[in-house]
Every structure is written in C-alpha cells, then in structure tokens.
Design a protein around this motif. Structure first.
Motif, PDB file in Angstrom:
ATOM      1  N   GLU A  82      42.156  19.783  48.070  1.00  0.00           N
ATOM      2  CA  GLU A  82      41.197  19.165  47.427  1.00  0.00           C
ATOM      3  C   GLU A  82      40.905  19.126  45.951  1.00  0.00           C
ATOM      4  O   GLU A  82      40.341  18.661  45.436  1.00  0.00           O
ATOM      5  N   ALA A  83      41.564  20.392  45.480  1.00  0.00           N
ATOM      6  CA  ALA A  83      41.397  20.454  44.107  1.00  0.00           C
ATOM      7  C   ALA A  83      42.168  19.345  43.349  1.00  0.00           C
ATOM      8  O   ALA A  83      42.678  18.399  43.739  1.00  0.00           O
ATOM      9  N   GLU A  84      41.686  19.297  41.856  1.00  0.00           N
ATOM     10  CA  GLU A  84      42.324  18.444  41.075  1.00  0.00           C
ATOM     11  C   GLU A  84      43.807  18.270  41.076  1.00  0.00           C
ATOM     12  O   GLU A  84      44.376  19.288  40.892  1.00  0.00           O
ATOM     13  N   PRO A  85      44.279  16.882  41.076  1.00  0.00           N
ATOM     14  CA  PRO A  85      45.704  17.049  41.275  1.00  0.00           C
ATOM     15  C   PRO A  85      46.345  17.450  39.811  1.00  0.00           C
ATOM     16  O   PRO A  85      45.854  17.207  38.820  1.00  0.00           O
ATOM     17  N   GLY A  86      47.467  17.858  39.937  1.00  0.00           N
ATOM     18  CA  GLY A  86      48.225  18.420  38.854  1.00  0.00           C
ATOM     19  C   GLY A  86      47.951  19.835  38.192  1.00  0.00           C
ATOM     20  O   GLY A  86      48.501  20.471  37.592  1.00  0.00           O
ATOM     21  N   ALA A  87      46.879  20.310  38.909  1.00  0.00           N
ATOM     22  CA  ALA A  87      46.444  21.842  38.476  1.00  0.00           C
ATOM     23  C   ALA A  87      47.418  23.000  39.183  1.00  0.00           C
ATOM     24  O   ALA A  87      47.644  22.783  40.465  1.00  0.00           O
ATOM     25  N   VAL A  88      47.874  23.540  38.360  1.00  0.00           N
ATOM     26  CA  VAL A  88      48.647  24.701  38.791  1.00  0.00           C
ATOM     27  C   VAL A  88      47.819  25.697  39.412  1.00  0.00           C
ATOM     28  O   VAL A  88      46.870  26.230  38.807  1.00  0.00           O
ATOM     29  N   ARG A  89      48.389  26.069  40.533  1.00  0.00           N
ATOM     30  CA  ARG A  89      47.497  27.060  41.585  1.00  0.00           C
ATOM     31  C   ARG A  89      48.220  28.413  41.287  1.00  0.00           C
ATOM     32  O   ARG A  89      49.267  28.641  41.185  1.00  0.00           O
ATOM     33  N   ALA A  90      47.356  29.533  40.941  1.00  0.00           N
ATOM     34  CA  ALA A  90      47.585  30.646  40.700  1.00  0.00           C
ATOM     35  C   ALA A  90      47.851  31.544  41.870  1.00  0.00           C
ATOM     36  O   ALA A  90      47.169  31.143  42.893  1.00  0.00           O
ATOM     37  N   ALA A  91      48.878  32.330  41.763  1.00  0.00           N
ATOM     38  CA  ALA A  91      49.454  33.136  42.905  1.00  0.00           C
ATOM     39  C   ALA A  91      48.396  34.061  43.182  1.00  0.00           C
ATOM     40  O   ALA A  91      47.764  34.701  42.179  1.00  0.00           O
ATOM     41  N   SER A  92      48.098  34.712  44.227  1.00  0.00           N
ATOM     42  CA  SER A  92      47.462  35.993  44.620  1.00  0.00           C
ATOM     43  C   SER A  92      47.900  36.990  43.707  1.00  0.00           C
ATOM     44  O   SER A  92      49.173  37.317  43.615  1.00  0.00           O
ATOM     45  N   PRO A  93      46.916  37.853  42.961  1.00  0.00           N
ATOM     46  CA  PRO A  93      47.402  38.744  42.080  1.00  0.00           C
ATOM     47  C   PRO A  93      48.263  40.048  42.865  1.00  0.00           C
ATOM     48  O   PRO A  93      48.795  40.728  42.234  1.00  0.00           O
ATOM     49  N   LEU A  94      47.833  40.164  44.219  1.00  0.00           N
ATOM     50  CA  LEU A  94      48.544  41.256  44.878  1.00  0.00           C
ATOM     51  C   LEU A  94      50.152  40.973  44.844  1.00  0.00           C
ATOM     52  O   LEU A  94      50.832  41.927  44.823  1.00  0.00           O
ATOM     53  N   MET A  95      50.394  39.751  44.611  1.00  0.00           N
ATOM     54  CA  MET A  95      52.047  39.537  44.597  1.00  0.00           C
ATOM     55  C   MET A  95      52.588  40.279  43.420  1.00  0.00           C
ATOM     56  O   MET A  95      53.523  40.910  43.446  1.00  0.00           O
ATOM     57  N   HIS A  96      51.932  40.339  42.218  1.00  0.00           N
ATOM     58  CA  HIS A  96      52.187  40.952  40.920  1.00  0.00           C
ATOM     59  C   HIS A  96      52.153  42.214  41.217  1.00  0.00           C
ATOM     60  O   HIS A  96      52.952  42.964  40.684  1.00  0.00           O
ATOM     61  N   ILE A  97      51.235  42.879  41.686  1.00  0.00           N
ATOM     62  CA  ILE A  97      50.976  44.284  41.900  1.00  0.00           C
ATOM     63  C   ILE A  97      51.694  44.983  42.778  1.00  0.00           C
ATOM     64  O   ILE A  97      52.248  45.920  42.653  1.00  0.00           O
ATOM     65  N   GLU A  98      52.391  44.176  43.855  1.00  0.00           N
ATOM     66  CA  GLU A  98      53.271  44.665  44.658  1.00  0.00           C
ATOM     67  C   GLU A  98      54.633  45.311  43.714  1.00  0.00           C
ATOM     68  O   GLU A  98      55.396  46.108  44.112  1.00  0.00           O
ATOM     69  N   GLY A  99      55.156  44.265  42.777  1.00  0.00           N
ATOM     70  CA  GLY A  99      56.185  44.722  41.644  1.00  0.00           C
ATOM     71  C   GLY A  99      55.779  46.123  40.905  1.00  0.00           C
ATOM     72  O   GLY A  99      56.480  46.995  40.675  1.00  0.00           O
ATOM     73  N   PHE A 100      54.527  46.202  40.756  1.00  0.00           N
ATOM     74  CA  PHE A 100      54.228  47.359  40.154  1.00  0.00           C
ATOM     75  C   PHE A 100      54.182  48.482  41.031  1.00  0.00           C
ATOM     76  O   PHE A 100      54.827  49.775  40.415  1.00  0.00           O
ATOM     77  N   LEU A 101      53.888  48.532  42.292  1.00  0.00           N
ATOM     78  CA  LEU A 101      53.830  49.569  43.193  1.00  0.00           C
ATOM     79  C   LEU A 101      55.483  50.041  43.357  1.00  0.00           C
ATOM     80  O   LEU A 101      55.827  51.172  43.591  1.00  0.00           O
ATOM     81  N   SER A 102      56.217  48.874  43.406  1.00  0.00           N
ATOM     82  CA  SER A 102      57.622  48.997  43.426  1.00  0.00           C
ATOM     83  C   SER A 102      58.156  49.890  42.508  1.00  0.00           C
ATOM     84  O   SER A 102      59.043  50.758  42.683  1.00  0.00           O
ATOM     85  N   ALA A 103      57.918  49.543  41.331  1.00  0.00           N
ATOM     86  CA  ALA A 103      58.190  50.197  40.087  1.00  0.00           C
ATOM     87  C   ALA A 103      57.887  51.684  40.118  1.00  0.00           C
ATOM     88  O   ALA A 103      58.419  52.621  39.675  1.00  0.00           O
ATOM     89  N   LEU A 104      56.778  51.909  40.548  1.00  0.00           N
ATOM     90  CA  LEU A 104      56.333  53.583  40.810  1.00  0.00           C
ATOM     91  C   LEU A 104      57.165  54.229  41.833  1.00  0.00           C
ATOM     92  O   LEU A 104      56.973  55.452  41.605  1.00  0.00           O
ATOM     93  N   THR A 105      58.082  53.587  42.266  1.00  0.00           N
ATOM     94  CA  THR A 105      58.890  54.462  43.311  1.00  0.00           C
ATOM     95  C   THR A 105      60.299  54.912  42.325  1.00  0.00           C
ATOM     96  O   THR A 105      61.100  55.598  43.262  1.00  0.00           O
ATOM     97  N   THR A 106      60.335  54.378  41.235  1.00  0.00           N
ATOM     98  CA  THR A 106      61.375  54.896  40.514  1.00  0.00           C
ATOM     99  C   THR A 106      61.342  56.483  39.959  1.00  0.00           C
ATOM    100  O   THR A 106      60.297  56.858  40.202  1.00  0.00           O
ATOM    101  N   ALA A 107      62.532  57.165  39.928  1.00  0.00           N
ATOM    102  CA  ALA A 107      62.719  58.638  39.768  1.00  0.00           C
ATOM    103  C   ALA A 107      61.937  58.863  38.414  1.00  0.00           C
ATOM    104  O   ALA A 107      61.648  58.013  37.513  1.00  0.00           O
ATOM    105  N   ASN A 108      61.188  59.981  38.534  1.00  0.00           N
ATOM    106  CA  ASN A 108      60.187  60.348  37.642  1.00  0.00           C
ATOM    107  C   ASN A 108      60.934  60.382  36.199  1.00  0.00           C
ATOM    108  O   ASN A 108      59.917  59.901  35.161  1.00  0.00           O
TER     109      ASN A 108
END
Length: 955
Positions: free
Chosen positions: A553-579
């Motif tokens: 029901e939000a204003e038409p055409g407004a870009v909806r922001a994805a959950s920030p957790l999606m972006h943080i998952e990429g950071f968690l994945s990067a932390l598994t890189t070799a030291n």
C-alpha cells in the motif's frame, strides 16, 4: 561486404573484409593459445578491430575443434580402440593426437590376460555407447533448432496462449462477480446430508498440475550435456551489446548459437517484480513467487521426499516450462542482445532470465557481465560450468580491481542496528513456532551484530543517528585480530554462513518487514527501543505506523529497501577468507550511523584460481593492458599458473607513424621545470605555466582539445587560480571551455554541447556557442583521470586532436587500503635485485594504467591523427616510458624546451581536418555529434532535448 576467408599459417579465418596485418597476427596467436590450452594476455589498441579479431579467431578455433571431435567420434565407432572425449571435456593436442590409444587404465601385474581383455572390451563398448548417445543428442538438438529457425511456432504458440489466458481470466472474473452478487443477495443454503458430493470441486487443469508438480515431460532437454563453448565477458551491458552486434555482422553471425546472460533486473518481464527496484528484492521476490504455489499443499504432502527440481516451480505467469523451452530454442537460432531477449520474452510470454539459462548447455558462445563469471556463487546459480571451456575477459585492464571490488564488502552502523532490531522483532513474534536450532543460530547472529556495533564504539540499544563516538578515525586489522577484538572468535562463522544460506533467514526477514513495516517491537520492549524505532522509521518514511499495514500500500514507484541482513551476510561470508588474504577496516566517523566496517580483499587470485584451473584456456584482452606485470604477478602467479603457460601478445596500431605525436614536455614557455608532484603542484608558478601551455596549444590545435587533471580537487584549485590570474579568460577567447561534471546525469549533456561546438563548418562557433569576448575555434574539455570521460569515451577525429595530461595521477599513498596492499605485496611477492619493491611498483602501475586509459581516447581508427602531450618531466624516465603502450612508446619524443615541442605540434596540426576513415571501420566523427561518444543515441541533430551548454568555466 562479402565475407572473405583469410588463411594464416594454414588456418582459415572467415573475415568480413580484408583484415589488417595486425589482425591476422592477433587471430593466429589467439588460435594457438586456445589450441594449446594456455593463458593469453592480449593487447590491441582501440580502433584496430579487436572485437572482430576476437570473434573470428576464437570462433574459427571452435569450428575446427568441433570438426576434429566429430571426426574422432567417427573413427571411434569404426575402431572401438579409439577414444574421443565427451563434449565439454578437454581436448588438447597431446590428448587427441593418438586416437587409437587404448582406453584402458594400467592393470595390476600378474592379472590373467582373459580378464584384461574382457575389461578392455567392456570399456570399448561403453565408450562407443557414449559416443552414440552424444551423436543422438547433437542430432536431436540440430533438428529442433532447424525446425525453430524455419517455423513460426514460438510466435503462434505465444499468441494463442496469450489469447487463451485472456479469455480464461475474463471468464473467471465474470464467475467471481456472479458468486459475489449471489452471496450479497442471500445466504448460502444449508445442504442436505450427502448433497455435498454433488457440488463440483475446485478444478485444476493438466497444465496447472504439471506446473505445480514441476515434472517436465522432456527430461532430456533439461539434462542436456554442455557442449564446448566460449564464455565472453566484459564490464558493462552496453559493451556486451556492442559485442553482440559485432557477432551478428561477422561471418559467423547466422550459424553461431549465442546466448546473452544478464541479471533479473535486466531480464525480468514481470512488471510486478520489476517495480520493486532493488536488485536484491527482485531476486528474492522472483524465487518466492515460484515457491508460493506449494504453500497450499498439505503438511503430509510437503513432508514427502521430493525431487530437487520440484522445489522451484512457478506462480509467475512467465515461468512456464513449455514456453521457456520454445524460448530457449528461439534464443539459440538467432543472435540477440539482452534488450532483444526481453522483447522476445514479452512476446512469447516466457521468462528470458530462465530461458537464457536453459540455453547455456547448447550454446557455443555465452556473453555475460564480469560478476556473473568471477563470483563463484553467482556462477553456480546461473548454471555456468567452466570445466574444459574457454573464457575471454575483454576490457580487462581493471580486472584485478574488479575482482577485489566484487569480493569487498562494507556495512554501516545503521545497517547493523536495523538488522538487529528487525531480527529481534521477528524472533519475538515467532518464538513459539521456531525450532531450537533456528533459535540458536538467530541468537548467534544477534550476538554478532551486537558485538560489531560495540567494536565501532556504539550501543545496540541506542539510536545510531544520535550516538556520538568517543573515538574517531580509521583502524585496519587482520581478520583474526578483528574477530578477537569483537569477542566473536568463539563462533563458527562457516556454520553461521551455511545457516543463512540454507534457511533463507534474510528473505524471511525481508518479507516480515514488508508486511509489518520496518519496526514492530513487542510491547515490553517499546520503551527500550523508542529511540531506535524513531530512527528506523525515519529511514522508511513510506511505511505506515499501523503494524499490519502491508508494504504494497506504499506509494507507487517507491524503491523498496531490502533487509540489511542480506548485505551483512556478505560481510560474514567475507570474514571466512584466509587471515592473510584480507583485512577489516574500522571507520569511526562521529556518529555510529556514519561509521562502517569494511572487508578488503588483498589477494584477488584466490577467487581467480578456480577459473584458470577449470578452464581449458583463458584470454585476458584489452586496448591498454600495460603494464602487464600486475596480471602476471598479482593474478596469475598467485593463482598457481606456471610462467610457461602464460602468453603475451601486443600489436601495434593501424595508423601511419606520423599520425600520432606523443610528446613529453619537461619545461614550459618561461622555462619553468614541469614536475607536478604533490609538494610542488600547488605552487602558483606551476599552475600558471600549465595555463600558458594550454593557451599556446589552443592557438595551434584545431577542433577539440582534451586536458586531464589528476583529481577533481586539483582541477578546481587550478581553475580558481586561472580565474584570478586572467588565464581562464584568455583560454575562453580561443576555445569554448567545458568542464567534466561530477554528476553522471550531466555527462551526456556536456559531451553533446562540446561536440556541437566543434562540428561547426569552418571551425567558427555558432551564435549559441560563441563567447561575447570574441570568436574561437573548437572547444577545450577539462576532464579528470579516472573520471567518467577517461574510459569508454571516443574522442575521434576533430573531437580530440590533442590530449594533454597534467602531471602523473598517482593514487594517495595515505589511503589505508593502498598502504596495506603495498605491505601485503612486499611480503608475498619476491623482490628482484635492482628493481623497485612490489608495493611501490603497484603504485606506479596504478598511475600508468590510468594514464594509458586517458591518452588512448584520441586515436580511434586508421586515418585518425592526434597529439599526446605529457606535462611532467618524470615521464622521461625510462622505467615510466616502458609502461606506456608500445604503439605510443615507440614514437615518444622527449622535449627539454617548450619551443621545440611547439614547433612539432604546429607541424602536426597542419594536417587536413576531418580525415575520413577507412570503409571497413565504423566510428563517430564530430559531424555525428547527435550521437554519443559510445554509440548510443543522444537526441535529434537540432539538440531538441539537449540541455543548454553549462558555459565556460569562470573563477
């Protein structure tokens, strides 16, 4: 023009016109690299037909490879002892030269002969059966594509299905209206016992049932073997579209099976999904609506074992397997770019995103953007198999930076706080429905988020927008040190990453926030999170305060922001890189919301190693690849590639030697030594000397002159000084002045106005472009190295008769990322006696790559001519000259005095204007200024929608 076949070294290369000699050399070397399974670094200046050489050279090898393979298959059937390899496998010369080699492996010593013969005959029979199966599959595919090529099946089927769907929808709508009217008039009658059996049950058609079950009748098509193919990737979709157009015009354009890949954002034809705007939301909604139809199944049905293919079946009207298979065949019979795929998908009522992926297996040439090939998760999701295939990476001068950028992630304090709040609310609402393992991992994620906020100096319970940090600045840590300081070293990040991937918790959280808004705290936490609620609500003003209000029901055409957790998952994945291969940068900037955590990848080779290991051959190509030492040392050597497997090829330019005049200018008109170091470049005398040089150049250079500055800041500083000294006014009298804008949306307007002022007949400016202070000839464009005009813009002919480089654009060595990269290279790469350390070499290479990209903007075809003026005496040093492209380096003249340089420039400028190109090369001239410098349409020639020229730069 009729196609002509060129023979080079006994190899036939179809070509649309007589090629240059350097194109013949390019194709022959490329053929040998692919045949021998090597890694090639190819440099061919823009304007020398690099794309067409890549197409004809690579596809000629693929043609011969397929012919050899079919010949070996025939020999194998005639002689069971022969052994060809299945499609998609490696077939190098040493593996295929001995067709009659025994397919058996070595047998244990002492084994009876009759056992060995029995096993050998069985292997020969199995091999022959596999070859027959391959031939059958290939024949079926060719028959299917031939039928599609010569029939209108797809068009008629799509039209009929669309008409049928419209009629069905109209009937259903009418039926619903009738039911609604009946329900409003009177209550439903109570049925007598047994009468319920007479009422028709909900009807599901066979097509709907098949779509719901996900079982396709033609399993062979879905499980089709991957043929040997070439993956071609480039940086942008516009570059890929230009390459596809070149393929279409080439001699291979009618027969090659080409498929263009893109993201859902580029290929989705479902308007409801496209309207979400965010790439992540589009991806998640696409997957979600495919699964939505399964939600109506009973629990018992869901618990039954299912085939993996059944998990993602469609509620989307375009996700129909019958139509997508027709679309797949239509894609393969004609060369199309992404935009044409979208149009075809709309017409066929089939999804071009999934249809193009179905076509990968049978395609001979796959065109795709960088991230889809270089990011392993994206590559696997797209169904790309690199084993035994060929990869060509074009426009690869920034390949190392691209890989680093794809795998480097930054998260802000705002994102950490918002993700924590959303996940906490989600847990409180569904706590009783969540299993123990779900709760355990969610608590771990909440703990990680809380500790990440704490290590930045914030408090998860306070508003990050108003929370001031006691300590500011930038701090760089190893991965292990960061985990220890954050007190999360006891958490297994690999398991958390796996849980996020399998549970789709970020998607669930995204759906939760869409339904209930950004903030929905339980009553007992309202007081504790009051400040955070206000902050989060301020981030999403379109979200209503009512808890149950859906986001739709939000204003038409407004870009909806994805959950920030999606972006943080990429950071968690990067932390598994070799030291040793990465670092974490803690940036504390005043408030928590402005602070961030950034993962910096130091070793891009760890992600490129799998590509070079699996592929038969890899070609890295570009117009300006110098200096290539970065590719050899940082990328290939660190990826485990032997030095003898790497082949370098660099060709000259097609222009005559006297059509280019590269000058290194060591001093100006007043004998001021030119050295634009960081310490000296702000000296008024140095800036004045640069202005005097430009004034003199504007007197003799016709048409357009492009001047590059090392940075926006220095450009503004110089212009301000020139404005006070009067030099800017003197420049504006001679040429109309344009300045590169920082905003991307204004670039085309400035370029269009710049071209219009140059293309005027006789070099006299029209009334709309002339200054009141006097007449001028041409225009002066002030650009920035690394900016929007230093790459991908063609200043051909009169648009760029001279390119000036002010100083040497070294990157800031104060940047912590660069300092850490330098230290990493000094530690990891062996130093060579008498050579600069690897870290310092990196800085020099970054500088010269930027210079080479900028000065290469001028010469764009065989009959073009231009001057290149390098304003800094440091360019005269042999190590610096060695890093220029060979076609420039071989013609460089070092001028100690300005008088000698000015005389050479005057002679160069005496050439006739508007030289015409060769008939075989398409390019843009100043007279075509209504089109962009990259080939896209700007507007009508009269400048109907082009904004007014911003005017000359003033103090």
């Amino acid at each position: 023009m009729a196609d002509k076949t060129q023979e080079v070294g006994g190899i036939h290369f179809p070509f649309p016109f007589p090629p240059y000699s350097i194109q013949k050399d390019f194709m022959a070397e490329l053929y040998q690299v692919l045949e021998a399974g090597k890694i090639g670094i190819f440099e061919s200046p823009t304007g020398t037909g690099k794309s067409l050489s890549l197409i004809c050279g690579a596809l000629s090898w693929l043609r011969d490879f397929e012919q050899k393979k079919q010949q070996e298959e025939v020999r194998c059937l005639l002689d069971p002892g022969a052994g060809p390899l299945p499609e998609g496998r490696d077939l190098r010369p040493e593996a295929s030269s001995s067709c009659h080699a025994s397919p058996t492996t070595s047998r244990p010593a002492g084994e009876p002969d009759w056992v060995t013969q029995f096993v050998q005959r069985k292997e020969e029979r199995d091999l022959a059966e596999r070859v027959k199966d391959e031939q059958i599959r290939r024949r079926k595919r060719e028959e299917r594509l031939q039928q599609t090529r010569h029939s209108a099946q797809l068009k008629y089927a799509a039209r009929g299905r669309r008409q049928e769907e419209e009629e069905t929808e109209a009937l259903l709508r009418l039926s619903r209206e009738m039911l609604a009217e009946g329900a409003g008039a009177e209550q439903l009658e109570q049925l007598e016992p047994g009468e319920e059996e007479l009422v028709l049950a909900e009807y599901t058609s066979d097509e709907e049932r098949r779509a719901a079950s996900g079982v396709d009748e033609d399993e062979e098509d879905l499980e089709e073997e991957h043929v040997t193919k070439i993956y071609y990737c480039s940086r942008t979709h516009s570059q890929l579209a230009q390459f596809v157009q070149e393929v279409r015009k080439s001699p291979f354009g009618k027969e090659i099976r080409l498929v263009s890949l893109g993201s859902r954002q580029n290929l989705c034809v479902n308007e409801d999904v496209r309207s979400l705007g965010s790439v992540q939301l589009i991806n998640d909604r696409c997957v979600e609506i495919q699964r939505s139809q399964h939600k109506s199944k009973s629990r018992a049905e869901e618990e039954k074992p299912k085939r993996r293919r059944q998990e993602a079946r469609a509620a989307c009207p375009f996700y129909n397997h019958e139509q997508m298979q027709l679309l797949r065949d239509e894609i393969l019979v004609e060369v199309r770019d992404v935009e044409q795929l979208v149009a075809l998908g709309k017409e066929a009522r089939a999804c071009p995103y999934y249809g193009s992926r179905l076509a990968i297996a049978a395609a001979q040439l796959v065109v795709l953007p960088y991230p889809m090939l270089l990011h392993v998760a994206t590559r696997q999701a797209a169904g790309i198999r690199l084993q035994g295939q060929v990869v060509i990476i074009d426009e690869a001068h920034n390949l190392i930076d691209t890989i680093t950028g794809i795998h480097s992630v930054e998260v802000t304090g705002s994102q950490l706080c918002q993700a924590h709040s959303q996940l906490l609310q989600y847990t409180e609402r569904y706590r009783k429905r969540l299993k123990a393992k779900n709760l355990m991992y969610i608590k771990q994620i909440l703990y990680l988020l809380e500790k990440f906020v704490a290590v930045l100096g914030g408090d998860i319970r306070q508003n990050p927008n108003t929370r001031s940090l006691s300590q500011t600045g930038t701090e760089l840590k190893t991965i292990n040190d960061f985990l220890f300081e954050s007190q999360v070293d006891n958490i297994n990040l690999f398991k958390v990453q796996r849980y996020c991937e399998k549970s789709k918790v970020s998607r669930k959280l995204c759906g939760f926030t869409e339904r209930y808004g950004a903030v929905l705290p339980p009553p007992q936490q309202q007081s504790r999170l009051a400040g955070l609620q206000h902050f989060l609500q301020s981030l999403q003003p379109s979200t209503t305060e009512a808890p149950a209000a859906p986001l739709e029901e939000a204003e038409p055409g407004a870009v909806r922001a994805a959950s920030p957790l999606m972006h943080i998952e990429g950071f968690l994945s990067a932390l598994t890189t070799a030291n040793q291969d990465g670092r974490v940068i803690l940036s504390r900037q005043g408030s928590l919301s402005q602070s961030s955590l950034k993962f910096l990848l130091l070793n891009p080779a760890v992600h490129f190693a799998q590509v070079v290991k699996e592929c038969r051959a890899v070609v890295i190509a570009g117009g300006t690849m110098q200096p290539v030492s970065d590719f050899r040392e940082q990328l290939l050597a660190c990826a485990g590639v032997e030095a003898e497997r790497v082949v370098e090829f660099s060709c000259g330019h097609v222009i005559p030697p006297d059509n280019i005049l590269p000058l290194v200018l060591c001093s100006g008109p007043t004998n001021q030594q030119l050295e634009f170091t960081y310490q000296k470049r702000e000296v008024p005398a140095m800036m004045d000397e640069a202005g005097r040089i430009l004034c003199n150049l504007c007197n003799v250079v016709p048409g357009g002159l492009v001047c590059f500055f090392p940075s926006y800041e220095y450009q503004h500083q110089v212009l301000a000084h020139w404005g006070k000294s009067g030099l800017l006014t003197r420049l504006a009298v001679r040429k109309k002045i344009f300045q590169e804008p920082k905003r991307a949306g204004q670039v085309e307007q400035v370029l269009a106005a710049y071209a219009r002022c140059i293309e005027c007949p006789g070099g006299v400016l029209p009334q709309s472009c002339a200054r009141a202070s006097g007449p001028g000839t041409g225009a002066l464009l002030l650009a920035v190295v690394g900016g929007k005009m230093s790459e991908g813009i063609n200043f051909s002919d009169d648009l760029g008769r001279c390119v000036v480089m002010v100083g040497m654009p070294y990157p800031s060595i104060r940047a912590p990322e660069l300092q850490e990269k330098m230290a990493y290279l000094d530690q990891r790469l062996p130093g060579t006696p008498g050579q600069v350390p690897p870290g310092k070499a990196l800085v020099e290479n970054l500088c010269m790559k930027a210079v080479n990209q900028s000065v290469g903007r001028a010469i764009r075809h065989q009959r073009d001519f231009a001057s290149i003026v390098l304003l800094d005496q440091r360019y005269a040093r042999p190590p610096v000259l060695a890093k220029l492209p060979a076609w420039i380096r071989d013609r460089v003249e070092v001028k100690a005095t300005f008088g000698a340089a000015f005389a050479a420039l005057r002679k160069q400028a005496a050439k006739p204007l508007s030289s015409s190109p060769g008939p075989e090369m398409w390019f843009l001239t100043a007279s075509s200024c209504a089109h962009s410098f990259t080939g896209r349409r700007w507007g009508p020639p009269d400048g109907g929608h082009i904004a007014t020229c911003p005017g000359p730069c003033r103090a």
